[in-house]
Design a protein around this motif. Sequence first.
Motif, mmCIF file in Angstrom:
data_model
loop_
_atom_site.group_PDB
_atom_site.id
_atom_site.type_symbol
_atom_site.label_atom_id
_atom_site.label_comp_id
_atom_site.label_asym_id
_atom_site.label_seq_id
_atom_site.Cartn_x
_atom_site.Cartn_y
_atom_site.Cartn_z
ATOM 1 N N VAL A 12 0.930 -1.207 0.007
ATOM 2 C CA VAL A 12 -0.037 0.197 -0.053
ATOM 3 C C VAL A 12 1.017 1.137 0.034
ATOM 4 O O VAL A 12 0.639 2.231 -0.558
ATOM 5 C CB VAL A 12 -0.844 -0.219 1.241
ATOM 6 C CG1 VAL A 12 -1.711 1.064 1.232
ATOM 7 C CG2 VAL A 12 -1.815 -1.228 1.045
ATOM 8 N N LEU A 17 -4.319 5.008 0.157
ATOM 9 C CA LEU A 17 -5.351 4.270 0.062
ATOM 10 C C LEU A 17 -6.385 5.008 -0.795
ATOM 11 O O LEU A 17 -7.419 5.309 -0.410
ATOM 12 C CB LEU A 17 -5.974 4.266 1.637
ATOM 13 C CG LEU A 17 -5.586 3.389 2.421
ATOM 14 C CD1 LEU A 17 -6.181 2.959 3.798
ATOM 15 C CD2 LEU A 17 -5.604 1.702 1.820
ATOM 16 N N ALA A 23 -7.454 -3.545 0.986
ATOM 17 C CA ALA A 23 -7.611 -2.590 1.992
ATOM 18 C C ALA A 23 -8.921 -1.667 1.685
ATOM 19 O O ALA A 23 -9.600 -1.185 2.641
ATOM 20 C CB ALA A 23 -6.362 -1.736 1.960
ATOM 21 N N CYS A 31 -12.168 -0.968 4.046
ATOM 22 C CA CYS A 31 -12.664 0.361 4.479
ATOM 23 C C CYS A 31 -14.064 0.539 4.042
ATOM 24 O O CYS A 31 -14.819 1.346 4.727
ATOM 25 C CB CYS A 31 -11.858 1.325 3.551
ATOM 26 S SG CYS A 31 -10.071 1.534 4.089
ATOM 27 N N ILE A 55 -6.680 -4.370 8.946
ATOM 28 C CA ILE A 55 -5.820 -3.342 8.186
ATOM 29 C C ILE A 55 -4.402 -3.541 8.724
ATOM 30 O O ILE A 55 -3.456 -3.637 8.360
ATOM 31 C CB ILE A 55 -6.326 -2.064 8.350
ATOM 32 C CG1 ILE A 55 -7.680 -1.736 7.264
ATOM 33 C CG2 ILE A 55 -5.110 -0.969 7.790
ATOM 34 C CD1 ILE A 55 -7.272 -2.004 6.109
ATOM 35 N N VAL A 63 -1.775 -4.348 6.202
ATOM 36 C CA VAL A 63 -0.670 -3.378 5.980
ATOM 37 C C VAL A 63 0.546 -3.273 6.776
ATOM 38 O O VAL A 63 1.436 -3.120 6.450
ATOM 39 C CB VAL A 63 -1.561 -2.030 5.742
ATOM 40 C CG1 VAL A 63 -0.821 -0.887 5.389
ATOM 41 C CG2 VAL A 63 -3.035 -2.019 4.804
#
Length: 458
Positions: free
Chosen positions: A145, A174, A271, A275, A289, A293
């Motif tokens: 990411v 993101l 991701a 979200c 996350i 991440v």
Amino acid sequence: MSIQPTRIQPLNDVDVRKGEYVLYWMQQSQRSAYNHALEYAVQQANKQDRMLLVVFGLMDDYPEANLRHYTFMLEGLKETLATLTSRGIKMVLRLGHPPEVALKLGRRASMIVCDRGYLKHQRAWREQVAQEANCRVVQVESDVVVPVEVVSDKAEYAARTIRPKINRQLETYLVGLKQTRIKNPSLGFKIKGIDLDDTEGLLRKLNLDPSVPPVSRFFKGGTSRAGKRFEGFIRHRLKHYDQHSNQPQTNDISHMSPYLHFGQISPLYLALKICRAPDFLKAAKEAYIEELVVRHELAMNFAFYTANYDVYSCIPGWAQKTLADHQQDKRDYVYNRRQLENADTHDPYWNACMLEMKHTGFMHNYMRMYWGKKILEWSATPQKAYRTTLAINNKYFLDGRDANSYTGVAWIYGVHDRAWSERSIFGKTRYMAASGLERKCDIAAYVKKVADLVRSAI
DNA sequence: ATCGGCTCGCGCAA
DNA sequence: TGCGCGAAGCCGAT
């Protein structure tokens, strides 16, 4: 959305030339969806009014690779080739050493675009192409990411030190990635490649270790399979995610690691999907996350900034010292690699996770820790244990040989962890006990779950 | 069931 | 320079 400039790195100083096509040398990001390197290559092709050709270098002497890994990878590549075709983009697979495959097709290219990998050999391949190509070579990051150098310029000490550094970049990174339509379709371009229609025949022709069988029954490769599985995870499992990280008897995990390892799914895509999940799942979303991440990219940070990430000497000084202090301690059980691989120990919990790994190519994260800690406990020396753990890890896991693998094994020996009370064999490195499994989860249910899996696999 | 101690070193506050 | 705190723990005391 545009591609963040920090994802894009020219690897040499050579100019873009007149050429027949832009070449995207695909190696890590084995997908057509959410692939920044691919989209960058499409944009370059359109700008230069050229076709785009995608090539993948297929080698059968990839270190430690076997039939299991290649079956999964080819399942994924077959789908990627089909989806690229539907976008009007020609993709070919060529047999050979990847950098040489790239260089050969690069001779007719205006520029070479490549994706990114953090392991030593992946970096060496790209360096070779950058040095030997007589056109521009540009690397585009699409498998984390936040690009590693943006996060930090050094090997981070622990999750807590990298976490704030990643978190303050998330707003910038993101963001979605739009597909760009190709202006000059390349499907008519005449070029020979490996036929993927007969995957099984191809697998037979390749010189692969056949002793580790495919696990398509549990994990079938491909971006669409990954996506569907993830949808199911979000719908049915995510709500338990923050509570069940140490509950291996459940299936409340996403199972994305094999797909991420082969670049068949984008971590950014996952991701963003998380979200968009409902707000009342806040705790679970944050927990996911954190794994996807923070810890995943801590592993990339470790592999990128630790030159010896794959050997025992990569562990911190305090850990080396304390393990050396206890090297002579009596071991109640010592098993060799064959006994371990055969799940032939006195510990039914350990045997169960070894069987899960062997038969499915996967293991619940919580059990991965227990599995590794016990090999340390049951080996003559920590150095030998480390080598054995890494070898078995890379042999059976679909996501073996990932930065995550090296980091996970190193964690067993103190990397990204801290000291605890001193005890036999482990010294001050963290200990894990069978009694802990009994206390914290339904380990009997896990053993049964694995037994059922194994029965269905045979 | 719950809690403190174990033990190292980073990074921040001062 | 001091201090809080940490990738998933263990153990013994209460």
